[in-house]
Design an enzyme around this catalytic site. Structure first.
Site, PDB file in Angstrom:
ATOM      1  N   HIS A  20       0.839  -1.212   0.000  1.00 22.83           N
ATOM      2  CA  HIS A  20       0.000   0.000   0.000  1.00 22.83           C
ATOM      3  C   HIS A  20       0.874   1.262   0.000  1.00 22.83           C
ATOM      4  CE1 HIS A  20      -2.949  -2.730   2.379  1.00 22.83           C
ATOM      5  NE2 HIS A  20      -3.485  -2.579   1.184  1.00 22.83           N
ATOM      6  N   LYS A  44     -20.674  -5.383   9.652  1.00 26.85           N
ATOM      7  CA  LYS A  44     -19.889  -6.580   9.349  1.00 26.85           C
ATOM      8  C   LYS A  44     -18.405  -6.321   9.475  1.00 26.85           C
ATOM      9  CE  LYS A  44     -21.588  -6.581   4.643  1.00 26.85           C
ATOM     10  NZ  LYS A  44     -21.460  -7.082   3.365  1.00 26.85           N
ATOM     11  N   ARG A  95      -2.268  -6.926  -7.883  1.00 29.09           N
ATOM     12  CA  ARG A  95      -1.134  -7.796  -7.569  1.00 29.09           C
ATOM     13  C   ARG A  95      -0.995  -8.905  -8.590  1.00 29.09           C
ATOM     14  NH1 ARG A  95      -3.024  -8.216  -1.590  1.00 29.09           N
ATOM     15  NH2 ARG A  95      -4.754  -8.764  -2.900  1.00 29.09           N
ATOM     16  N   SER A 133      -2.715  -7.905   3.442  1.00 28.37           N
ATOM     17  CA  SER A 133      -2.986  -7.705   4.867  1.00 28.37           C
ATOM     18  C   SER A 133      -3.402  -9.028   5.501  1.00 28.37           C
ATOM     19  CB  SER A 133      -4.098  -6.673   5.058  1.00 28.37           C
ATOM     20  OG  SER A 133      -3.731  -5.440   4.491  1.00 28.37           O
TER      21      SER A 133
END
Ligand code: PNS
Length: 164
Positions: A20, A44, A95, A133
């Site tokens: 990032h 959520k 990616r 992540s």
């Protein structure tokens, strides 16, 4: 040529990784300002880090950019929030091929909702190609080393969370 304009870089950033960071730094070569925008959904939210923790980590990482990078959180549609921030472009990183379908769908939907807002994709740097992540959290939770894949302040926070 002077940089101009505002780009918004949305995501979960749970937590921010060096992939990032690389994308933000490259975006700063083209845009004057980058808004790193954490999308929140209180119903959520299964994030490891609270929104406040994520904002703080991002602010620390970009503290030396003379205010050109801001960290914010938002609820609701990205396209509406982007407009309120004066952003003309959404930045997303790609990616691998596996990212493509999800990213393509989001870009098309956002375009349908707000045709004037463009999505620009950037390939992540090669050393960040396999960083996410989710994987970073999993590796740290199992006692693995992710130094170099996340900023130092994030590494420390991860180690604190998982008490490693
Ligand atoms: O890092 P992520 O989790 O892949 O980012 C996804 C994100 C935050 C970009 C996406 O979920 C989003 O834009 N959420 C805001 C709500 C919204 O606008 N949803 C419609 C997207 S087409």
């Amino acid at each position: 040529m002077a940089n101009s304009g505002v780009a918004i870089y949305p995501g979960s950033f749970d937590p921010i990784t060096n992939g990032h960071v690389d994308l933000v730094n490259r975006t700063l070569r083209v845009f004057e300002k980058v808004v790193v925008a954490i999308a929140t959904n209180p119903d959520k939210d299964r994030s490891l880090f609270s929104v406040e923790e994520r904002l703080q980590m991002i602010e620390e990482v970009f503290a030396d950019t003379s205010g050109r990078v801001s960290a914010v959180s938002f609820q609701g549609l990205l396209v509406d929030y982007a407009e309120r921030q004066g952003a003309t472009v959404v930045i997303r990183g790609l990616r691998a091929i596996s990212d493509f379908e999800y990213e393509f769908q989001m870009a098309m939907m956002n375009h349908r909702l707000k045709p004037k807002l463009e999505t620009f994709f950037m390939m992540t740097g090669e050393s960040e190609f396999y960083t996410s992540s989710r994987l970073v959290k999993e590796v740290v939770s199992l006692g693995g080393n992710v130094a170099g894949l996340v900023p130092d302040n994030v590494l420390k926070k991860l180690q604190d969370k998982f008490k490693v």
